[in-house]
Design an enzyme around this catalytic site. Sequence first.
Site, PDB file in Angstrom:
ATOM      1  CG  ASP A 144      -2.029  -0.924   7.946  1.00  0.00           C
ATOM      2  OD1 ASP A 144      -2.844  -0.019   7.718  1.00  0.00           O
ATOM      3  OD2 ASP A 144      -1.930  -1.948   7.240  1.00  0.00           O
ATOM      4  N   GLY A 173       0.834  -1.210   0.000  1.00  0.00           N
ATOM      5  CA  GLY A 173       0.000   0.000   0.000  1.00  0.00           C
ATOM      6  C   GLY A 173       0.864   1.254   0.000  1.00  0.00           C
ATOM      7  CB  SER A 207       7.305  -5.058   0.954  1.00  0.00           C
ATOM      8  OG  SER A 207       6.014  -4.630   0.624  1.00  0.00           O
ATOM      9  CB  VAL A 211      14.108  12.298  -6.891  1.00  0.00           C
ATOM     10  CG1 VAL A 211      14.167  10.841  -7.331  1.00  0.00           C
ATOM     11  CG2 VAL A 211      15.515  12.862  -6.677  1.00  0.00           C
TER      12      VAL A 211
END
Length: 294
Positions: free
Chosen positions: A130, A13, A107, A59
Site C-alpha cells: 500500500d 499483509g 504492526s 535464510v
Amino acid sequence: MSKKKFGILTSGGDAPGMNAAIRSFVRQSLSKGHEVFGFERGYDGLIDSKGDWLSNRSVGHIIQRGGTFLKTSRSQRFREKEFRAIANDTLKNLSLDALCVIGGNGSFKGLEVLCSEFNLIGVGIPATIDNDILNVKEALGFDTAWNTAVEMVDKVRDTAESHDRVILIEVMGRDSANLAEAIGISVGAQFVLSHENQFDEAVLSIQNSLASSKKSCLIICLESPQNKLINDFQKLIDLKITTNESRKCILGYVQRGGSPSARDRWLGYHFAKDALSNLLNAKQGSFGVVGLKI
Ligand code: F6P
C-alpha cells in the site's frame, strides 16, 4: 561491542522483499557475532513462543521468493495488554535484547506500545504494497506490486481496445490511493478513482474521451469493502454511457505475490542494515522505523 540477541518477525499483509530483509538482517547480525531468533506468524508466534534460531543456511535461497518464509498474521491477541505481557515474557525467556518487526502501520503501532510498556528496544522495517506508512517514502513490496499490476493492466488493455470497452480495474491499497495512482500513471489510465466524490468528474472524463477519437477506456479504482466503489461506479456509467459496454476486473492478491523486484531486494538489504545499526545504538524503551524521509 557486546554480543546481542535479536528477535525478528513479519506482521500484517505479506509483501515481496520481506524475505530479502530477513536474510539480510540475519546474515549481517551473525557476521558481527550476534544471534537472531525468527518468530513464526508475526505477533502470534511471539505470544506462543513459536519459532527458531536462524542460521546463514536457514535464510538461504529466500531472497528471490515472494511472501514471507517466517509466515505472517494480523494478530488480534496482540492488541490486548494481557497478551503483550506474554510476548514480553517470551522475549525475556529467550534473553532477547531487541525486536525487529517487518510490516506496516498496524504492526508498528503494536511494537511501539510493547516497547513503551515493557521498556524494550524495537525497530520497524516498512513493508506494505500500500506504501502508506507515515513519513516513509517507499515501503518494501510497493515496487513489485506496482510492476505486477502494470503488467496485468497492460493485458487488460488488449481486451478493452479489441472490444471498445470501458474497463474498470480494482487495485489494492486499503484506504490509500498511492498504489492506485502509481499504476494509473504508468498504464496511462483515463482516471484513477479513489472516492465516490469523484464520480461526476470521472464520468465526464470518460464521456469526453469517447467523444474524441478514443474508443476504449481504462479506469483504475481503489479497492473498497465488498467492492462497493467499483460496483457503484459501474452502475453509474452503465446509465450514463450507452455507446460502449463496461466490464470490471478485480486484480486481487496477484498484486501482493511473486518474486520481489530488484529494487525491493535492494531496499530489503539496506533497510535491514539500518535496522541492525538502529538496534545496536538504541536506548531501552525506544522504538524507531527505518527508511524515513529526510
Ligand atoms: O495491506 C496490504 C493489503 O493487501 C491491502 O491492500 C488490503 O486492503 C489488505 O492487505 C487485504 O488484507 P487481507 O490479507 O487480510 O485480505
